[in-house]
Design a protein around this motif. Sequence first.
Motif, short mmCIF file in Angstrom:
data_model
loop_
_atom_site.label_atom_id
_atom_site.label_comp_id
_atom_site.label_asym_id
_atom_site.label_seq_id
_atom_site.Cartn_x
_atom_site.Cartn_y
_atom_site.Cartn_z
N VAL A 30 0.84 -1.20 0.00
CA VAL A 30 0.00 0.00 0.00
C VAL A 30 0.87 1.25 0.00
CG1 VAL A 30 -1.68 1.31 1.37
CG2 VAL A 30 -1.98 -1.16 1.04
N ASP A 49 10.56 3.08 6.39
CA ASP A 49 10.31 1.70 6.82
C ASP A 49 11.65 1.03 7.10
OD1 ASP A 49 9.53 -1.02 7.13
OD2 ASP A 49 7.85 -0.74 5.74
N ALA A 56 2.43 -7.90 6.47
CA ALA A 56 1.50 -8.95 6.06
C ALA A 56 1.76 -9.43 4.64
CB ALA A 56 0.07 -8.42 6.17
N GLY A 62 -1.88 -13.57 -2.13
CA GLY A 62 -1.96 -12.77 -3.35
C GLY A 62 -3.19 -13.05 -4.21
N MET A 63 -4.24 -13.59 -3.60
CA MET A 63 -5.47 -13.77 -4.37
C MET A 63 -6.12 -12.40 -4.61
SD MET A 63 -6.99 -17.12 -2.47
CE MET A 63 -6.69 -16.38 -0.87
N VAL A 193 9.26 5.00 12.18
CA VAL A 193 8.75 6.29 12.66
C VAL A 193 8.08 6.02 14.00
CG1 VAL A 193 7.09 8.13 12.21
CG2 VAL A 193 8.43 7.16 10.31
N HIS A 335 -6.77 -5.46 6.04
CA HIS A 335 -7.16 -6.80 6.52
C HIS A 335 -6.79 -7.88 5.50
CE1 HIS A 335 -10.41 -9.48 8.55
NE2 HIS A 335 -9.25 -9.56 9.15
N ARG A 336 -7.79 -8.66 5.02
CA ARG A 336 -7.51 -9.79 4.12
C ARG A 336 -7.33 -9.34 2.67
NH1 ARG A 336 -12.55 -11.58 6.32
NH2 ARG A 336 -13.36 -11.19 4.23
N HIS A 337 -7.40 -8.03 2.40
CA HIS A 337 -7.57 -7.60 1.01
C HIS A 337 -6.52 -6.60 0.53
CE1 HIS A 337 -11.41 -9.50 1.59
NE2 HIS A 337 -11.75 -8.64 2.52
N GLY A 338 -5.42 -6.46 1.23
CA GLY A 338 -4.48 -5.39 0.88
C GLY A 338 -3.84 -5.55 -0.47
N ILE A 339 -3.72 -6.78 -0.95
CA ILE A 339 -3.07 -6.97 -2.26
C ILE A 339 -4.06 -6.57 -3.36
CG2 ILE A 339 -1.86 -8.59 -3.75
CD1 ILE A 339 -0.48 -8.04 -1.01
N VAL A 340 -5.26 -7.10 -3.28
CA VAL A 340 -6.24 -6.74 -4.32
C VAL A 340 -6.57 -5.25 -4.25
CG1 VAL A 340 -8.24 -7.47 -2.93
CG2 VAL A 340 -8.47 -7.32 -5.38
C1 LIG Z 1 -2.00 -15.20 5.81
C2 LIG Z 1 -2.36 -13.98 5.01
C3 LIG Z 1 -2.89 -14.16 3.74
C4 LIG Z 1 -3.28 -13.04 2.99
N1 LIG Z 1 -3.76 -13.25 1.73
C5 LIG Z 1 -4.17 -12.17 0.99
C6 LIG Z 1 -4.68 -12.36 -0.32
O1 LIG Z 1 -4.72 -13.49 -0.83
N2 LIG Z 1 -5.11 -11.26 -1.01
C7 LIG Z 1 -5.06 -10.00 -0.48
O2 LIG Z 1 -5.49 -9.06 -1.14
N3 LIG Z 1 -4.55 -9.79 0.77
C8 LIG Z 1 -4.12 -10.85 1.51
N4 LIG Z 1 -3.62 -10.66 2.77
C9 LIG Z 1 -3.68 -9.32 3.34
C10 LIG Z 1 -2.52 -8.43 2.88
O3 LIG Z 1 -1.30 -9.09 3.08
C11 LIG Z 1 -2.55 -7.12 3.68
O4 LIG Z 1 -3.84 -6.56 3.65
C12 LIG Z 1 -1.54 -6.15 3.04
O5 LIG Z 1 -0.24 -6.68 3.12
C13 LIG Z 1 -1.61 -4.79 3.71
O6 LIG Z 1 -0.63 -4.00 3.09
P1 LIG Z 1 0.05 -2.77 3.88
O7 LIG Z 1 1.07 -2.22 2.97
O8 LIG Z 1 -1.04 -1.90 4.37
O9 LIG Z 1 0.65 -3.45 5.19
P2 LIG Z 1 1.84 -4.47 5.39
O10 LIG Z 1 1.98 -5.38 4.22
O11 LIG Z 1 1.61 -5.11 6.71
O12 LIG Z 1 3.13 -3.56 5.46
C14 LIG Z 1 3.26 -2.60 6.48
C15 LIG Z 1 4.67 -2.04 6.46
O13 LIG Z 1 4.72 -0.97 7.41
C16 LIG Z 1 5.96 -1.03 8.10
N5 LIG Z 1 5.79 -0.35 9.39
C17 LIG Z 1 4.99 -0.69 10.43
N6 LIG Z 1 5.11 0.19 11.43
C18 LIG Z 1 6.02 1.12 11.02
C19 LIG Z 1 6.57 2.31 11.61
N7 LIG Z 1 6.21 2.71 12.85
N8 LIG Z 1 7.49 3.03 10.90
C20 LIG Z 1 7.85 2.64 9.65
N9 LIG Z 1 7.35 1.53 9.04
C21 LIG Z 1 6.44 0.79 9.72
C22 LIG Z 1 6.25 -2.53 8.22
O14 LIG Z 1 7.65 -2.76 8.40
C23 LIG Z 1 5.73 -3.06 6.88
O15 LIG Z 1 6.77 -3.11 5.91
C24 LIG Z 1 -3.15 -11.74 3.52
C25 LIG Z 1 -2.55 -11.56 4.77
C26 LIG Z 1 -2.15 -12.68 5.51
C27 LIG Z 1 -1.49 -12.47 6.84
#
Ligand SMILES: Cc1cc2nc3c(=O)[nH]c(=O)nc-3n(C[C@H](O)[C@H](O)[C@H](O)COP(=O)(O)OP(=O)(O)OC[C@H]3O[C@@H](n4cnc5c(N)ncnc54)[C@H](O)[C@@H]3O)c2cc1C
Length: 379
Positions: A30, A49, A56, A62-63, A193, A335-340
């Motif tokens: 994201v 970061d 996550a 990655g669905m 941060v 939550h479960r949808h961050g990739i899509v």
């Molecule tokens: C088992 C599992 C299966 C999943 N399957 C799917 C799927 O099939 N399809 C789908 O769409 N989604 C899926 N997801 C959900 C998806 O992984 C997350 O919704 C997505 O990764 C969220 O993206 P993000 O960038 O918001 O957060 P994250 O991927 O969690 O990344 C957050 C980043 O923020 C950084 N960070 C945290 N705090 C700080 C700070 N204070 N200062 C600086 N950096 C910080 C971390 O180091 C990390 O790199 C799944 C998740 C899990 C756990």
Amino acid sequence: MLSGGPSSTAGVNGGPFLTPDVAVVGAGPVGLAIAWRCAARGLRVVVHDPAPGSGASWVAAGMLAPVAEAYFGEHELTGLLTASAARWPAFAAELTEATGADLGYRTDGTLLVGLTADDLAEARRLWAYQQGLGLPVTPLRPSELRDREPALATRVRGGAFAPTDHQVDPRRLVAALRTAAVRAGATLAPSAVDRLSDLDAGVTVVAAGCGAAALAGLPVRPVKGQVVRLRAPGGVAPGFRHVIRGYADGEHVYLVPRVDGEVVVGATVEERTDTTVTAEAVLRLLRAAVDLLPELAGYDLVETVAGLRPGTPDNAPILGPLPGRPGVLAATGHHRHGIVLTPVTADLIADLITTGVADPLLAPFTPDRFTTEEGNPWN
Ligand SMILES: Cc1cc2nc3c(=O)[nH]c(=O)nc-3n(C[C@H](O)[C@H](O)[C@H](O)COP(=O)(O)OP(=O)(O)OC[C@H]3O[C@@H](n4cnc5c(N)ncnc54)[C@H](O)[C@@H]3O)c2cc1C
């Protein structure tokens, strides 16, 4: 620009030091996609970061599944998932063009299957709901299922096809987004941060996944998910090409085949904050996987891992300006949808930053929906 704007202050050595237009906290899919979109529009962007891609997304399957993930009571979320999935083909093409990276993006579609009569009855209720929303889910007889995927167990009682539910490899995606963001001019700062007030930028975007709770007091809680990664022996592709999502004796399991031979088997959904992998979870996932696709018993077990989904009280993301915090935007709680949801989140947040105008798609997901009569929980 939403707030602030390009500015120049005195640097540490007395020379001109340009304050970033946008500080992004979190280099997951994201945060990196927002950084890429903003940098490509000519904004000065810094992404903070200490461990990019370690959240996550490192664990995610990655669905890209707006249809299979259309659940009762989540109508508005389903709309956002569908809107983002529709952006995926162009997003993947653009990212591949910008980086030359293979994202593992596949459009073979998803098979939804039930092992027993009870499993099928449970699955059919959801398919009927999804069809009622006008989503593409086509029921298939067992013979039609096995025509599409001969490796399925003969015990599988029936299923359905969701042709528009695709997949991407999240680890490849994050690596490509990082490259694209940097090539577009964004800077990566390898530090955590601790306080938003430490950042000096026109706009700050909190895209820290589960870290958003400590950082901005947002109602984001970790939801643990354990997965197992298998690999087809002999360096070949798995013996099936669709994503398979199944019910097997009451267990919900998905199998995501990659061209490079990997199969992701997932996932538990646990209201816990640890990332311990348990024998019980691995046993249950593998038993359900092998029940649906017996040949998986002969695959190599290459990884067991657990991650924390950034969950919210209504399972939907938190997108938009934080009340009472001028210049701070949230892009978290996916939550479960961050990739899509990565493409639509990046586009809408970048639009908001550059034009100051919120797309109507954002309206159901703004942080102020969690405001209580007593005030904002994060003030
Ligand atoms: C088992 C599992 C299966 C999943 N399957 C799917 C799927 O099939 N399809 C789908 O769409 N989604 C899926 N997801 C959900 C998806 O992984 C997350 O919704 C997505 O990764 C969220 O993206 P993000 O960038 O918001 O957060 P994250 O991927 O969690 O990344 C957050 C980043 O923020 C950084 N960070 C945290 N705090 C700080 C700070 N204070 N200062 C600086 N950096 C910080 C971390 O180091 C990390 O790199 C799944 C998740 C899990 C756990």
